[in-house]
Design a protein around this motif. Structure first.
Motif, PDB file in Angstrom:
ATOM      1  N   MET A   1      36.551  51.864   2.351  1.00 29.49           N
ATOM      2  CA  MET A   1      35.372  52.527   2.915  1.00 29.49           C
ATOM      3  C   MET A   1      34.591  51.585   3.825  1.00 29.49           C
ATOM      4  O   MET A   1      34.073  51.993   4.873  1.00 29.49           O
ATOM      5  CB  MET A   1      34.480  53.063   1.794  1.00 29.49           C
ATOM      6  CG  MET A   1      35.134  54.190   0.998  1.00 29.49           C
ATOM      7  SD  MET A   1      34.117  54.785  -0.372  1.00 29.49           S
ATOM      8  CE  MET A   1      32.807  55.650   0.505  1.00 29.49           C
ATOM      9  N   LEU A   2      34.517  50.305   3.439  1.00 37.61           N
ATOM     10  CA  LEU A   2      33.871  49.325   4.316  1.00 37.61           C
ATOM     11  C   LEU A   2      34.635  49.205   5.629  1.00 37.61           C
ATOM     12  O   LEU A   2      34.043  49.107   6.714  1.00 37.61           O
ATOM     13  CB  LEU A   2      33.797  47.966   3.620  1.00 37.61           C
ATOM     14  CG  LEU A   2      32.765  47.835   2.497  1.00 37.61           C
ATOM     15  CD1 LEU A   2      33.012  46.572   1.681  1.00 37.61           C
ATOM     16  CD2 LEU A   2      31.344  47.832   3.068  1.00 37.61           C
ATOM     17  N   ALA A   3      35.954  49.267   5.514  1.00 33.98           N
ATOM     18  CA  ALA A   3      36.797  49.114   6.707  1.00 33.98           C
ATOM     19  C   ALA A   3      36.673  50.311   7.648  1.00 33.98           C
ATOM     20  O   ALA A   3      36.677  50.140   8.881  1.00 33.98           O
ATOM     21  CB  ALA A   3      38.253  48.912   6.290  1.00 33.98           C
ATOM     22  N   ASP A   4      36.547  51.507   7.077  1.00 35.39           N
ATOM     23  CA  ASP A   4      36.491  52.685   7.957  1.00 35.39           C
ATOM     24  C   ASP A   4      35.065  53.102   8.300  1.00 35.39           C
ATOM     25  O   ASP A   4      34.863  54.123   8.972  1.00 35.39           O
ATOM     26  CB  ASP A   4      37.285  53.852   7.362  1.00 35.39           C
ATOM     27  CG  ASP A   4      36.692  54.390   6.069  1.00 35.39           C
ATOM     28  OD1 ASP A   4      35.493  54.179   5.805  1.00 35.39           O
ATOM     29  OD2 ASP A   4      37.440  55.050   5.304  1.00 35.39           O
ATOM     30  N   GLY A   5      34.074  52.362   7.837  1.00 33.11           N
ATOM     31  CA  GLY A   5      32.698  52.614   8.244  1.00 33.11           C
ATOM     32  C   GLY A   5      31.966  53.665   7.438  1.00 33.11           C
ATOM     33  O   GLY A   5      30.851  54.051   7.804  1.00 33.11           O
ATOM     34  N   THR A   6      32.544  54.131   6.343  1.00 34.12           N
ATOM     35  CA  THR A   6      31.832  55.101   5.505  1.00 34.12           C
ATOM     36  C   THR A   6      30.972  54.401   4.437  1.00 34.12           C
ATOM     37  O   THR A   6      30.278  55.066   3.662  1.00 34.12           O
ATOM     38  CB  THR A   6      32.814  56.064   4.808  1.00 34.12           C
ATOM     39  OG1 THR A   6      33.784  55.306   4.074  1.00 34.12           O
ATOM     40  CG2 THR A   6      33.511  56.939   5.830  1.00 34.12           C
ATOM     41  N   ALA A   7      31.041  53.083   4.398  1.00 30.67           N
ATOM     42  CA  ALA A   7      30.187  52.299   3.509  1.00 30.67           C
ATOM     43  C   ALA A   7      29.782  51.027   4.246  1.00 30.67           C
ATOM     44  O   ALA A   7      30.416  50.635   5.234  1.00 30.67           O
ATOM     45  CB  ALA A   7      30.916  51.966   2.208  1.00 30.67           C
ATOM     46  N   TYR A   8      28.723  50.366   3.765  1.00 27.83           N
ATOM     47  CA  TYR A   8      28.242  49.153   4.445  1.00 27.83           C
ATOM     48  C   TYR A   8      27.563  48.228   3.444  1.00 27.83           C
ATOM     49  O   TYR A   8      27.137  48.641   2.366  1.00 27.83           O
ATOM     50  CB  TYR A   8      27.284  49.513   5.582  1.00 27.83           C
ATOM     51  CG  TYR A   8      26.029  50.251   5.138  1.00 27.83           C
ATOM     52  CD1 TYR A   8      24.851  49.563   4.840  1.00 27.83           C
ATOM     53  CD2 TYR A   8      26.011  51.650   5.040  1.00 27.83           C
ATOM     54  CE1 TYR A   8      23.704  50.238   4.452  1.00 27.83           C
ATOM     55  CE2 TYR A   8      24.875  52.329   4.649  1.00 27.83           C
ATOM     56  CZ  TYR A   8      23.716  51.625   4.353  1.00 27.83           C
ATOM     57  OH  TYR A   8      22.584  52.293   3.965  1.00 27.83           O
ATOM     58  N   TYR A   9      27.482  46.953   3.838  1.00 20.28           N
ATOM     59  CA  TYR A   9      26.779  45.968   3.021  1.00 20.28           C
ATOM     60  C   TYR A   9      25.274  46.096   3.242  1.00 20.28           C
ATOM     61  O   TYR A   9      24.815  46.242   4.381  1.00 20.28           O
ATOM     62  CB  TYR A   9      27.222  44.549   3.378  1.00 20.28           C
ATOM     63  CG  TYR A   9      28.620  44.207   2.918  1.00 20.28           C
ATOM     64  CD1 TYR A   9      28.923  44.117   1.562  1.00 20.28           C
ATOM     65  CD2 TYR A   9      29.632  43.949   3.853  1.00 20.28           C
ATOM     66  CE1 TYR A   9      30.206  43.786   1.150  1.00 20.28           C
ATOM     67  CE2 TYR A   9      30.914  43.623   3.443  1.00 20.28           C
ATOM     68  CZ  TYR A   9      31.196  43.547   2.083  1.00 20.28           C
ATOM     69  OH  TYR A   9      32.470  43.234   1.671  1.00 20.28           O
ATOM     70  N   CYS A  10      24.542  46.031   2.146  1.00 11.59           N
ATOM     71  CA  CYS A  10      23.073  46.081   2.218  1.00 11.59           C
ATOM     72  C   CYS A  10      22.523  44.843   1.516  1.00 11.59           C
ATOM     73  O   CYS A  10      22.803  44.622   0.333  1.00 11.59           O
ATOM     74  CB  CYS A  10      22.549  47.358   1.568  1.00 11.59           C
ATOM     75  SG  CYS A  10      20.758  47.361   1.273  1.00 11.59           S
ATOM     76  N   TYR A  11      21.699  44.052   2.248  1.00 12.65           N
ATOM     77  CA  TYR A  11      21.161  42.804   1.701  1.00 12.65           C
ATOM     78  C   TYR A  11      19.714  42.940   1.243  1.00 12.65           C
ATOM     79  O   TYR A  11      19.076  41.934   0.904  1.00 12.65           O
ATOM     80  CB  TYR A  11      21.277  41.694   2.763  1.00 12.65           C
ATOM     81  CG  TYR A  11      22.707  41.304   3.054  1.00 12.65           C
ATOM     82  CD1 TYR A  11      23.317  40.263   2.371  1.00 12.65           C
ATOM     83  CD2 TYR A  11      23.456  41.996   4.018  1.00 12.65           C
ATOM     84  CE1 TYR A  11      24.640  39.912   2.643  1.00 12.65           C
ATOM     85  CE2 TYR A  11      24.769  41.644   4.298  1.00 12.65           C
ATOM     86  CZ  TYR A  11      25.352  40.602   3.602  1.00 12.65           C
ATOM     87  OH  TYR A  11      26.657  40.252   3.877  1.00 12.65           O
TER      88      TYR A  11
END
Length: 467
Positions: free
Chosen positions: A94-104
């Motif tokens: 999901m991170l790779a396909d852009g449906t998820a992201y890192y949040c700091y």
């Protein structure tokens, strides 16, 4: 509603943080019955990712409760902690396909975002600081902070489904947060694990409590982002106590296995639980086979069900009354032994056959059986003085003399009782009550001829001659 072509696959997915409670047991029953009705598959999945609260003892309590109710899964139990590699794989994709992201953003910063939203009269939510968008510049990455992973939830439109119980339900996507799907240490969160498991296990129908309604749009949007099929969902209302409040310990036992200890039959509990939120016309009593034949989602109730201990006792009494005597004797024997009774001194099958019509629970049945299996407690001096008068003793001695030569069975004893009444010009209570006091130490027992038969000739004559 019946599926047109896809084989039905349902699941019960408890968190092992305590016993199997009544609401969970009902959910399991409905999921099991739905799968059985459509010739499908029922899966048991233990959602044990809450490491602080999940215990092996709680897992065993769930398995024991399911086994007692006879809700045998076709697959499982599966354990989420054994699937961590799979969850991490899906997160990475999901991170790779852009449906998820890192949040700091730190927890404190997220709390501030929510407070600002509340101050504006908006729904408290994460404000998307780290959500990547075309042309958006993200803040510098803090060097001392591990990120969570958030799902990039759709912000426009709606997410809805036709609930199997409640009908159409719709949520505005603008109200849905960018859900955290992995914690800073990489462990996945509840809603994400549920989605991956339902996808991998090919779950077609999810029946669960309506406290999960707010989770459903989040799970649907993740499933769609993964390109996974979306199950049909049905959310059953909660069970209320007799006072109309949410069922809790103050209403009595809420653990399924407590009802086992209290002397309820599993088939009675299945029957009663099925009627809490589902119906088949006016039928109150039905077998497990009938439940499976009748069960579908069309007759699941939209309104909360109310727990009624008196109704449960009535159902349990019915099942006890219609139980096979030998099976009932086996079920009650350990309870008698726990009271110090000797189940070998009498024919226990004969005992339960005599007592079962007046027992609401196996515990009551065991209490009654102690008349035959326990140590004899002679009548108190007060009871003896009142009922074992000189006149009564004369009649009882005559009865004992005649009984000594009797073929010992209920019919013969009944005949002797009638003959004794006629010979002494007495009415039934004038003989039956002194007989009960002499042989049982009490004024009330089941039918006295049956009591005498079960106690046996030697015991009865010894007690009659010792008064």
């Amino acid at each position: 509603m019946s599926p047109a072509s896809t084989p039905v696959r349902t699941r019960f997915a408890p968190s092992p943080t305590g016993f199997l409670h009544l609401g969970g047991a009902r959910t399991a029953l409905f999921s099991w019955a739905y799968a059985r009705h459509f010739g499908g598959t029922f899966i048991l999945r233990v959602e044990d990712t809450d490491l602080e609260r999940s215990t092996p003892e709680a897992v065993q309590a769930i398995l024991d409760g399911m086994a007692w109710l006879g809700l045998t899964p076709d697959e499982g139990p599966f354990y989420q902690m054994q699937h961590m590699d799979r969850y991490r794989e899906v997160v990475a994709n999901m991170l790779a396909d852009g449906t998820a992201y890192y949040c700091y953003s730190s927890p404190a910063e997220v709390d501030e975002m929510r407070e600002r939203a509340r101050a504006k009269g908006q729904k408290p939510r994460y404000d998307g600081t780290w959500r990547p968008e075309p042309g958006k510049t993200l803040p510098p990455i803090p060097s001392d902070r591990k990120p969570v992973v958030r799902f990039k939830s759709p912000q426009e439109g709606t997410t809805g489904w036709v609930d199997m119980v409640k009908g159409p339900i719709t949520f505005d996507n603008s109200e849905l947060d960018d859900l955290v799907i992995a914690r800073p240490d990489g462990t996945p969160t509840y809603n994400f694990c549920v989605v991956v498991d339902d996808w991998d296990m090919r779950i077609t129908h999810v029946l669960r409590g309506d406290d999960h309604v707010n989770n459903t749009p989040r799970q649907i949007t993740i499933l769609r982002a993964l390109g996974a099929p979306v199950p049909e969902y049905g959310h059953v209302p909660m069970i209320l106590g007799p006072d109309g409040e949410k069922l809790s310990k103050r209403h009595g036992a809420v653990s399924v296995m407590e009802y086992d200890r209290d002397g309820y039959l599993p088939e009675a509990m299945v029957n009663y639980l099925a009627r809490l939120g589902w119906s088949h016309g006016d039928d109150e009593l039905f077998s497990r086979e009938q439940l499976v034949a009748w069960f579908d989602s069309q007759h699941l109730s939209k309104s909360a069900a109310q727990w009624d201990p008196k109704k449960l006792n009535w159902v349990n009494a019915h099942y006890i009354k219609h139980s096979d005597d030998a099976a009932l004797a086996r079920a009650v024997a350990p309870r008698i032994a726990a009271r110090g009774g000797d189940t070998e001194k009498v024919d226990l099958t004969q005992v339960v056959a005599l007592l079962k019509d007046r027992a609401e629970t196996l515990e009551q049945l065991a209490d009654g059986a102690m008349l035959f299996c326990g140590a004899h407690t002679p009548a108190s001096p007060e009871l003896a003085t009142q009922h074992l008068t000189d006149a009564a003793r004369t009649v009882l001695k005559d009865f004992a003399t005649q009984a000594a030569g009797l073929e010992w069975n209920r019919a013969a004893l009944s005949g002797l009782i009638k003959a004794t009444l006629a010979a002494h010009g007495l009415k039934m209570p004038q003989l039956a009550i002194p007989l009960r006091v002499a042989v049982a130490g009490a004024t009330q027992t089941p039918a006295i001829d049956a009591v005498l038969e079960i106690l046996g000739k030697q015991t009865v004559l010894e007690r009659l001659t010792s008064i």
